[in-house]
Design an enzyme around this catalytic site. Structure first.
Site, PDB file in Angstrom:
ATOM      1  N   SER A 191       0.858  -1.185   0.000  1.00 14.02           N
ATOM      2  CA  SER A 191       0.000   0.000   0.000  1.00 14.02           C
ATOM      3  C   SER A 191       0.890   1.229   0.000  1.00 14.02           C
ATOM      4  CB  SER A 191      -0.950  -0.032   1.203  1.00 14.02           C
ATOM      5  OG  SER A 191      -1.838   1.073   1.162  1.00 14.02           O
TER       6      SER A 191
ATOM      7  N   HIS B 148      -2.834  -0.832  -3.476  1.00 18.26           N
ATOM      8  CA  HIS B 148      -4.029  -0.014  -3.340  1.00 18.26           C
ATOM      9  C   HIS B 148      -3.942   1.143  -4.324  1.00 18.26           C
ATOM     10  CE1 HIS B 148      -4.578  -1.528   1.048  1.00 18.26           C
ATOM     11  NE2 HIS B 148      -5.167  -2.309   0.175  1.00 18.26           N
TER      12      HIS B 148
ATOM     13  N   ASP C 245      -4.959  -4.281   5.748  1.00 15.20           N
ATOM     14  CA  ASP C 245      -5.407  -5.096   4.625  1.00 15.20           C
ATOM     15  C   ASP C 245      -4.269  -6.036   4.227  1.00 15.20           C
ATOM     16  OD1 ASP C 245      -7.120  -6.003   2.646  1.00 15.20           O
ATOM     17  OD2 ASP C 245      -6.464  -4.515   1.180  1.00 15.20           O
TER      18      ASP C 245
END
Length: 358
Positions: free
Chosen positions: A16, A43, A135
């Protein structure tokens, strides 16, 4: 010459914030004859095309392609997730899922890792790099559940350490490696024969995982008996406002999923609630300031024959102005406390800026 053999081994790498540089460095040191396919999920900003495949291609001798429906991952290929769709791995090909976001993201790392774990079992290596929030932690747990190998970038060197630390909490036995050491270890792992048997996962847990994979494909997340995984909780989904079912916690910690398919870890849900609360408070501040201004105008317009009306409007203006000042101070305090903390949305998308086109 491009190798067209379907990959029997797979590496899934997720990142990310700070992930662009980390991924560039990782793929640069992967050998040209890597006997596996690599899937990369970052992401991404949903509203613009991604240039990540081109960026990575300039740094690696492997073939880099954007994910597409039905793509067969071949040996020596790097498959990159697209913006605003989940990258789902099935045994032998790739699916693009428009299911609900997980942890506020689409593509979601949990979706990709979970699907790859089900498809490849012990033939999979899962890697979690730098990033905010958590995540990928649950997904890496699924890699371990189905017998795959779990690697995590050393949080002490990661640009953003929250995602690696969450992954290590989920899978304490995961190998913790520096970014410089990861390419050689990946190459070593995929050249070894697979000796571990596919893990004997209880039917109920496998059914839960299959339902969650279906959710990523925009199918209803249903168990074989037609029910939804988990049991109703006291919380509402911040995206669709439906009831969130609490899923079995276990090593994953608290997790939630609504009937629509939005899924949250407890930490990502709390962060999304923080954002919703701030948005609501800013709306309340605007209404209070407008009420104060309108009351002042009404007080000013009251003539001398209506002194009582003037007093009422002036009092309302003072009350509204005082409440607005208190609320503004509270919002400033909340913003200061959360500045630099893990977040979703724009804060978590800093890694996206160099990846998207104009």
């Amino acid at each position: 010459m491009t190798d067209t053999r379907t990959a029997d081994r797979m590496i899934v790498v997720v990142a990310s914030a700070g992930g662009v540089e980390a991924l560039k460095n990782l793929v640069a040191d992967l050998p040209e004859d890597l006997p596996a396919a690599v899937v990369v999920a970052l992401h991404l900003t949903p509203s613009a095309p991604s240039l990540l495949p081109e960026i990575l291609q300039r740094r690696t001798r492997l073939t880099v392609v954007a994910a597409r429906e039905g793509l067969v991952p071949t040996v020596g290929t790097v498959v990159v997730a697209r913006p605003d769709v989940h990258l789902i791995v099935e045994d032998g090909h790739v699916r693009l899922g428009r299911g609900a976001a997980e942890n506020g993201h689409r593509p979601s790392h949990d979706v990709t890792l979970r699907s790859a774990a089900l498809a490849y079992g012990p033939r999979l290596v899962g890697v979690v790099l730098t990033g905010l929030l958590d995540d990928g932690a649950v997904g890496l747990g699924r890699v371990a559940r189905y017998g795959g190998v779990c690697l995590v970038q050393d949080p002490d060197e990661a640009e953003f350490d929250a995602m690696p630390r969450a992954a290590l909490r989920s899978v304490p036995g995961a190998a913790r490696l520096t970014l410089a050491d990861l390419p050689a270890e990946l190459d070593r792992l995929v050249r070894q024969p697979v000796t571990a048997a596919r893990s004997d996962v209880p039917d109920a847990e496998r059914a839960d995982d299959l339902a969650e994979v279906a959710s990523g494909l925009a199918d209803p997340p249903l168990l074989p008996d037609g029910s939804h995984p988990g049991r109703p909780s006291a919380f509402g989904c911040p995206e669709c406002h439906g009831v969130l079912n609490q899923l079995t916690s276990g090593p994953d910690g608290l997790r939630f999923r609504c009937r629509t398919g939005h899924a949250w870890t407890a930490r990502s849900l709390l962060t999304r609630q923080d954002r919703s609360l701030q948005e609501a408070l800013w709306v309340a501040l605007r209404v209070l300031e407008e009420r104060a201004e309108l009351s002042r105008r009404l007080a000013k317009g009251a003539d001398g024959a209506r002194p009582r009306s003037r007093q009422i409007f002036e009092s309302r203006a003072q009350d509204a102005a005082h409440s607005a000042e208190v609320l503004r101070n509270l919002l400033t305090q909340v913003t200061d406390e959360t500045d630099g903390r893990d977040a979703t949305g724009p804060e978590a998308a800093r890694s996206d800026e160099p990846v998207v086109g104009p």
